[in-house]
Design an enzyme around this catalytic site. Sequence first.
Site, PDB file in Angstrom:
ATOM      1  N   CYS A 341       0.841  -1.208   0.000  1.00 51.70           N
ATOM      2  CA  CYS A 341       0.000   0.000   0.000  1.00 51.70           C
ATOM      3  C   CYS A 341       0.876   1.259   0.000  1.00 51.70           C
ATOM      4  CB  CYS A 341      -0.970  -0.038   1.170  1.00 51.70           C
ATOM      5  SG  CYS A 341      -2.366   1.109   0.959  1.00 51.70           S
ATOM      6  N   HIS A 440      -3.583  -5.284   1.202  1.00 52.09           N
ATOM      7  CA  HIS A 440      -3.449  -5.663   2.608  1.00 52.09           C
ATOM      8  C   HIS A 440      -3.932  -7.097   2.765  1.00 52.09           C
ATOM      9  CE1 HIS A 440      -2.468  -1.662   4.020  1.00 52.09           C
ATOM     10  NE2 HIS A 440      -3.509  -1.175   3.350  1.00 52.09           N
TER      11      HIS A 440
END
Length: 499
Positions: A341, A440
């Site tokens: 991310c 994630h």
Amino acid sequence: MSSTKHRELAPLMFVGTGSDVGKSILTAGFCRIFLQDGYRPAPFKAQNMALNSFVTEEGLELGRAQAVQAEAAGIPCHTDMNPVLLKPSSDKTSQVILHGRPIGNKDAYQYFRTVGRGELRGEVHAAFDRLRARYSPIVLEGAGSISELNLQDSDIVNMPMAAYAGARVILVADIDRGGVFASVYGSVMLQKPEYRSLIAGVIINKFRGDLRLFDEGRKLLEELCGVPVLGVVPYLTDVHIEEEDSVALSRRAFSSQQGKVNIAVVLLRYISNYTDFARLEQDERIHLFYTNNVEELQSADIIIVPGSKSTLSDLYELRRNGVAQAIVRAHRAGKTILGICGGYQILGQEVIDPQGVEGELQRLPGLGLLPITTEMAAEKVTTQASFTLLDDPTPCTGYEIHMGQSRVVEGFDPSPLVRMADGREEGYLAGTHCMGTYLHGILDNAVFVDYLLRPFADRIQDSGAGWDYEAFKQEQYDRLADHLREHVDLERIYQIMSV
């Protein structure tokens, strides 16, 4: 199975003498106890301030702690369990998320003094009412200390919420940090009379040593405060539940270990979704540590740059403290580098923020390890994801939470890390030892962890291969429930909750 399962139960609420006293863990534990005893419990936290979040099946965002508590309760998570989420983006400002969607960035004064508290209170109450119509009992969690007198008028999460819910309140105190008598007595006595009457008991948490040594302390507290001590819970050392507070990460001491793959997670100032690494911490093939020390990073075999709530601020700090250069040197030395991310964005060529989504910094060069460029966008991507690695058909799952969009820079071909279930290609793989992704939870998938460890096969045994992380988590919830059953007066708590 307890015979108490036929009783009608009032909501139960855990509040604290301060932050990090163990409210979240106790809430998860009691969700599991009530599930085991034949009820259909659900967690609720009106307002949560955390950088750890999760995405529901509907693509909405809530605090990760409530997702963990829902998992302990055996139900899908929903934003009604955490209607207001505050994600700090600086020392003074937070992104405000209502019912899973961002509604803007506010500084602390704006939020607590000028944001429509009546409207927020109404939204929180409505979420609780919807949840209570579907589940019973509701296990509520407060936030921080219940004795912040300067914030009581704007409080939507602690004692005013308990009063609205008709909850039986248990005050949780952390004896490990000291001052337990003062913190419990002060927390009780500083309450308005109508709130003080809601406190049905006290749990002393994180006790170390012989429990008999606190017998006199229990009696003294009960005499001082006029409420029963419902349990003295020993410090948890062998039960592993995902933690809400990143404070604990810096306490995990660095030490490289022979015979294991040493993985360093860069300890960013605004690190988010650090539960991405919970599975790695339990893998016997791996020694995982968190650091922003340049020398410690050099001893790692794999360096992971994690998610960040403020990518540009963290990138600036990495360049200032020398960690950025250390990561580049490690890459040149053949170490594996993974960005997740915000970490994926940091590993690219450049991060730009022309709209000021994150703040005043509008442009910074990245570490230059991946041929991507990222532009921050006001619209937030929140979605659950199904995917496969390009060379393995094993189904994998994860989720996305990010503000920016990344693209491959001109002159480079796409080199995706994974293929999404909808056919879209995601992430970037540069050679064999540098990669990035927005996903994630990618490290919760055994097939990806095995892929990451493949270059170190000659050093490690197969003790972690094929390990079922989901089964491990369920076992931990059961062990937590067993621990609480042993050390709290559960029968008395059931009596307190009876209506």
